[in-house]
Scaffold this active site. Structure first.
Site, short mmCIF file in Angstrom:
data_model
loop_
_atom_site.label_atom_id
_atom_site.label_comp_id
_atom_site.label_asym_id
_atom_site.label_seq_id
_atom_site.Cartn_x
_atom_site.Cartn_y
_atom_site.Cartn_z
CD GLN A 76 -23.60 3.38 -64.20
OE1 GLN A 76 -22.19 2.78 -65.62
NE2 GLN A 76 -23.63 2.71 -63.24
CB SER A 77 -18.10 8.17 -65.49
OG SER A 77 -16.86 9.27 -65.66
CG ASN A 78 -17.67 4.28 -69.62
OD1 ASN A 78 -18.18 2.84 -69.53
ND2 ASN A 78 -18.46 5.09 -71.45
#
Ligand SMILES: *Cc1c(COP(=O)(O)O)cnc(C)c1O
Length: 337
Positions: A76-78
């Site tokens: 879940q990488s911004n």
């Protein structure tokens, strides 16, 4: 600091808001006035701190003639979402190397940032095990693309090299300039300390401006004996890159690891409470992986009197709220308790 001499793309054609959180301050007993720097409102798709780093990183990629950006991050990488958005903005392709820091956590159809990777038209997703050498994995993808005649450019994890961290030295200037215009002076600042670009960048920016404002980083991943020298190492390299003369010592790096809980991206009770509290008192969305734990840390330190003697303190909101949609079960369960 003269940051105008560094090549830069502009992805946020305005200053992000700097606002007092008076309802939160009151709920916490009315001590030092809490302010928030709203870097969740930076440009590119749904904002967040990586946008500031990408202004300098993408300028470097374009100067080197890249046609494809490669970067890496967690499921879940911004950072992956925003790097991809920057690539789309510039008309470049983008490949993501995704590290499963929590075993079997990658789900092709997951919500949140993962959904946005697809929405923003990622060209390739390469999933690797937790603990992999991410630089080596990205280099493999780069070699394949080069063999096809492409010109890849690797953005390191979190965009945290001296080029990316320059974005947070620039943020320090922006904050001090806003303070001057608003007639407010901060006695302490608080930020998340992850891949270190934000923490080191802000620290060097404050030093470079001789601001004399202590900065506390809240760790969300590594223990202090690893995180502190990591931040210091990047800060020293950045000071050199920017020509900052003020000496910076390892003692200037203040970092806590008391709020990480069971590990990176894993839920803590303090995080759930902090995210809920700020949403319900201020109408502001934090995130479960970074700013939720950082806020949990700030609240705990506030109650323990860590900021006593301060008049105004500032919390840097680094973004990340799209990841909330991958944690809905956690928050529903907490509300039903
Ligand atoms: C990446 C990230 C951070 C941490 O910033 P670093 O520069 O990697 O330390 C904090 N908050 C959010 C929302 C992030 O995406």
């Amino acid at each position: 600091m003269n940051l105008a001499k560094f090549p830069r793309r502009i992805y946020t054609p305005y200053e992000t808001p700097l606002q007092p959180l008076d309802k939160l301050t009151a709920v916490l007993g009315g001590g030092p006035r809490i302010w928030m720097k709203r870097d969740d409102m930076l440009g590119l798709a749904m904002g967040g701190n990586k946008t500031r780093k990408l202004e300098f990183l993408m300028a470097d990629a374009l100067a080197k003639g890249a046609d494809t950006i490669i970067t890496c991050g967690a499921v879940q990488s911004n950072h992956c979402r925003l790097t991809l958005a920057a690539a789309v903005t510039e008309g470049l392709k983008c490949h993501l190397v995704i590290e499963q820091r929590v075993p079997n956590s990658y789900n092709e159809h997951a919500s949140g940032n993962n959904f946005l990777y697809h929405m923003l038209g990622v060209e390739g997703i390469h999933v690797v095990d937790g603990g992999s050498d991410m630089m080596a994995e990205m280099q493999k993808v780069a070699d394949e693309l080069t063999a096809q005649g492409r010109k890849p450019y690797i953005v390191p994890g979190g965009g945290s090299n001296v080029i990316g961290a320059t974005g947070y030295a620039a943020c320090a200037q922006e904050i001090l300039n806003q303070c001057f215009k608003m007639g407010v002076s901060f006695d302490h600042m608080i930020c998340t300390s992850g891949s270190t670009g934000t923490h080191a960048g802000l620290l060097v920016g404050l030093k470079g401006e001789n601001a004399n404002i202590p900065l506390t980083g809240i760790g969300i991943n590594k223990p202090v004996p690893i995180q502190k020298p990591n931040v210091y190492k990047l800060a020293k390299a950045l000071a050199e890159h920017l020509g900052v003369q003020t000496p910076i010592t390892e003692d200037d790096v203040i970092v806590f690891d008391d709020y990480v809980g069971p590990g990176y991206s894993r839920v803590t009770e303090g995080m759930v409470e902090a995210v809920s509290l700020v949403a319900k008192t201020e109408g502001i969305l934090l995130d479960p992986v970074y700013t939720g734990k950082t806020m949990a840390g700030m609240i705990d330190l506030y109650k323990k009197g860590y900021f006593d003697g301060c008049k105004n303190i500032m919390f840097l909101h680094t973004g990340g709220s799209p990841a909330l949609f991958a944690y809905t079960d956690t928050f529903f369960a907490a509300e039903e308790k």
